[in-house]
Design an enzyme around this catalytic site. Sequence first.
Site, mmCIF file in Angstrom:
data_model
loop_
_atom_site.group_PDB
_atom_site.id
_atom_site.type_symbol
_atom_site.label_atom_id
_atom_site.label_comp_id
_atom_site.label_asym_id
_atom_site.label_seq_id
_atom_site.Cartn_x
_atom_site.Cartn_y
_atom_site.Cartn_z
ATOM 1 N N CYS A 1 15.053 -7.855 0.281
ATOM 2 C CA CYS A 1 13.642 -8.240 0.361
ATOM 3 C C CYS A 1 12.899 -7.612 -0.801
ATOM 4 O O CYS A 1 13.095 -6.425 -1.093
ATOM 5 C CB CYS A 1 13.064 -7.757 1.688
ATOM 6 S SG CYS A 1 11.340 -8.203 1.916
ATOM 7 N N HIS B 1 13.997 -14.885 7.896
ATOM 8 C CA HIS B 1 13.509 -13.733 7.124
ATOM 9 C C HIS B 1 12.067 -13.973 6.656
ATOM 10 O O HIS B 1 11.201 -13.120 6.840
ATOM 11 C CB HIS B 1 14.439 -13.482 5.926
ATOM 12 C CG HIS B 1 13.986 -12.385 5.030
ATOM 13 N ND1 HIS B 1 14.687 -11.206 4.886
ATOM 14 C CD2 HIS B 1 12.891 -12.262 4.219
ATOM 15 C CE1 HIS B 1 14.040 -10.414 4.031
ATOM 16 N NE2 HIS B 1 12.958 -11.039 3.606
ATOM 17 N N GLU B 2 11.839 -15.150 6.050
ATOM 18 C CA GLU B 2 10.501 -15.419 5.481
ATOM 19 C C GLU B 2 9.442 -15.553 6.585
ATOM 20 O O GLU B 2 8.344 -15.010 6.453
ATOM 21 C CB GLU B 2 10.515 -16.681 4.614
ATOM 22 C CG GLU B 2 11.427 -16.606 3.386
ATOM 23 C CD GLU B 2 11.227 -15.361 2.544
ATOM 24 O OE1 GLU B 2 10.105 -14.821 2.494
ATOM 25 O OE2 GLU B 2 12.223 -14.905 1.955
HETATM 26 NI NI NI Z 1 11.321 -10.434 2.418
#
Ligand code: NI
Length: 181
Positions: free
Chosen positions: A102, A144-145
């Site tokens: 990330c 994740h996003e």
């Molecule tokens: Ni991220």
Amino acid sequence: MAILKIARMGHPVLRRVADPVADPTAPEIRRLVAHMIDTLEDIGGAGLAAPQVHVPLRVVIFRVREDRLTGAEDDTALPMQALVNPVIEPIGDEKALRWEGCLSVPGLRGAVPRWRHLRYRGTDLEGNAVDRTVSGYHAGLVQHEFDHLDGILYPARMTDFTFFGFNEEVAKYPPEMVPAP
Ligand code: NI
């Protein structure tokens, strides 16, 4: 062209629930997305959520590269695009461990349990409804996003910190993956 500053883990904008966007076709949303794309192209990465550039709105951009696909049915490539007010609906209850990094947690990666198969919906910048059923890498990426919009960074989803480390060390000494919990 505008390169935006990336918020890093510990900044409160990454911990709060982002606000829904009233009008996905608004010019200020188009401008925000253009700057987010410039930023992501500059850094290199698969996706970026508005809170990561200090804007607490439910907007993400992402692309699914062909060379990342797992071969699973419904794991499909996509060019860079924006999605506003996205929601996820898991299909089935199976999860798989996937390695993630990330931009807000630089230098590190970890293996995160994610839904294998899911449906997601949202709105594009033209106001069109987006509705996709995906799996594999594509499914992991959107989880994740979209998590960023709820103030969740991937370490908070991890269940085994054996699979957490600095990029160079993990590449050099890849831990053996275990089946998903
Ligand atoms: Ni991220």
